[in-house]
Design a protein around this motif. Structure first.
Motif, PDB file in Angstrom:
ATOM      1  N   THR A  55     -27.250 -54.958 160.173  1.00  0.00           N
ATOM      2  CA  THR A  55     -27.812 -55.995 159.319  1.00  0.00           C
ATOM      3  C   THR A  55     -26.762 -56.849 158.622  1.00  0.00           C
ATOM      4  O   THR A  55     -27.106 -57.733 157.869  1.00  0.00           O
ATOM      5  N   GLY A  56     -25.494 -56.589 158.834  1.00  0.00           N
ATOM      6  CA  GLY A  56     -24.454 -57.404 158.228  1.00  0.00           C
ATOM      7  C   GLY A  56     -23.826 -56.745 157.008  1.00  0.00           C
ATOM      8  O   GLY A  56     -24.260 -55.699 156.552  1.00  0.00           O
ATOM      9  N   LEU A  57     -22.787 -57.381 156.511  1.00  0.00           N
ATOM     10  CA  LEU A  57     -22.054 -56.903 155.345  1.00  0.00           C
ATOM     11  C   LEU A  57     -22.050 -58.015 154.311  1.00  0.00           C
ATOM     12  O   LEU A  57     -21.628 -59.141 154.594  1.00  0.00           O
ATOM     13  N   TYR A  58     -22.552 -57.706 153.122  1.00  0.00           N
ATOM     14  CA  TYR A  58     -22.602 -58.685 152.039  1.00  0.00           C
ATOM     15  C   TYR A  58     -21.694 -58.210 150.919  1.00  0.00           C
ATOM     16  O   TYR A  58     -21.920 -57.148 150.345  1.00  0.00           O
ATOM     17  N   ILE A  59     -20.673 -58.978 150.611  1.00  0.00           N
ATOM     18  CA  ILE A  59     -19.737 -58.643 149.544  1.00  0.00           C
ATOM     19  C   ILE A  59     -20.112 -59.479 148.335  1.00  0.00           C
ATOM     20  O   ILE A  59     -20.220 -60.705 148.426  1.00  0.00           O
ATOM     21  N   ASN A  64     -30.476 -55.475 147.952  1.00  0.00           N
ATOM     22  CA  ASN A  64     -31.642 -56.265 148.346  1.00  0.00           C
ATOM     23  C   ASN A  64     -31.433 -57.762 148.154  1.00  0.00           C
ATOM     24  O   ASN A  64     -32.372 -58.539 148.246  1.00  0.00           O
ATOM     25  N   LEU A  65     -30.214 -58.166 147.880  1.00  0.00           N
ATOM     26  CA  LEU A  65     -29.815 -59.559 147.694  1.00  0.00           C
ATOM     27  C   LEU A  65     -30.594 -60.255 146.581  1.00  0.00           C
ATOM     28  O   LEU A  65     -30.882 -61.445 146.647  1.00  0.00           O
ATOM     29  N   MET A  72     -20.698 -63.749 140.476  1.00  0.00           N
ATOM     30  CA  MET A  72     -20.467 -65.094 139.970  1.00  0.00           C
ATOM     31  C   MET A  72     -18.963 -65.267 139.769  1.00  0.00           C
ATOM     32  O   MET A  72     -18.427 -64.928 138.722  1.00  0.00           O
ATOM     33  N   GLY A  73     -18.273 -65.725 140.769  1.00  0.00           N
ATOM     34  CA  GLY A  73     -16.833 -65.913 140.693  1.00  0.00           C
ATOM     35  C   GLY A  73     -16.271 -66.090 142.087  1.00  0.00           C
ATOM     36  O   GLY A  73     -17.004 -66.179 143.070  1.00  0.00           O
ATOM     37  N   MET A  74     -14.947 -66.125 142.185  1.00  0.00           N
ATOM     38  CA  MET A  74     -14.301 -66.298 143.478  1.00  0.00           C
ATOM     39  C   MET A  74     -13.904 -64.933 144.041  1.00  0.00           C
ATOM     40  O   MET A  74     -13.528 -64.033 143.300  1.00  0.00           O
ATOM     41  N   ILE A  75     -14.006 -64.807 145.345  1.00  0.00           N
ATOM     42  CA  ILE A  75     -13.541 -63.621 146.067  1.00  0.00           C
ATOM     43  C   ILE A  75     -12.509 -64.123 147.070  1.00  0.00           C
ATOM     44  O   ILE A  75     -12.751 -65.064 147.810  1.00  0.00           O
ATOM     45  N   ASP A  76     -11.344 -63.474 147.081  1.00  0.00           N
ATOM     46  CA  ASP A  76     -10.254 -63.947 147.923  1.00  0.00           C
ATOM     47  C   ASP A  76      -9.616 -62.763 148.646  1.00  0.00           C
ATOM     48  O   ASP A  76      -9.532 -61.668 148.106  1.00  0.00           O
ATOM     49  N   ASP A  77      -9.172 -62.992 149.868  1.00  0.00           N
ATOM     50  CA  ASP A  77      -8.377 -62.035 150.627  1.00  0.00           C
ATOM     51  C   ASP A  77      -9.095 -60.699 150.809  1.00  0.00           C
ATOM     52  O   ASP A  77      -8.644 -59.655 150.352  1.00  0.00           O
ATOM     53  N   VAL A  78     -10.215 -60.720 151.501  1.00  0.00           N
ATOM     54  CA  VAL A  78     -10.978 -59.509 151.791  1.00  0.00           C
ATOM     55  C   VAL A  78     -10.426 -58.891 153.071  1.00  0.00           C
ATOM     56  O   VAL A  78     -10.265 -59.570 154.081  1.00  0.00           O
TER      57      VAL A  78
END
Length: 87
Positions: A55-59, A64-65, A72-78
């Motif tokens: 079903t995918g990967l949600y970071i 349940n989305l 609420m912010g930036m995500i970098d370099d996963v």
């Protein structure tokens, strides 16, 4: 959480407008969550084997989305590794 596992919950709050290093380690039995190289949460009980997902990967989202669970912010370099690494 993985199927059949318990939620791994941290009480750490990181809303200080600074960058933070977040790491999750799975040793085959236990998960450990690190924030800025300090343990923020760890399993107390042995977990079942993590299962693959179709079903995918949600970071940055709840399982349940729900709109109130979105980061609420930036995500970098996963990065995701399937082997042990040295920092």
């Amino acid at each position: 959480t993985a199927r059949g596992s318990e939620a791994l919950v941290s009480e750490t709050i990181i809303t200080d407008n600074n960058w933070h290093h977040i790491g999750l380690v799975w040793d085959g039995s236990y998960r450990t969550l690190y924030i800025d190289d300090v343990i923020a949460a760890a399993d107390e009980n042995k977990q079942e084997t993590l299962s693959s997902s179709t079903t995918g990967l949600y970071i940055g989202a709840g399982k349940n989305l729900e709109s109130d669970s979105l980061w609420m912010g930036m995500i970098d370099d996963v990065r995701i590794y399937n082997r042990a690494i040295n920092p």
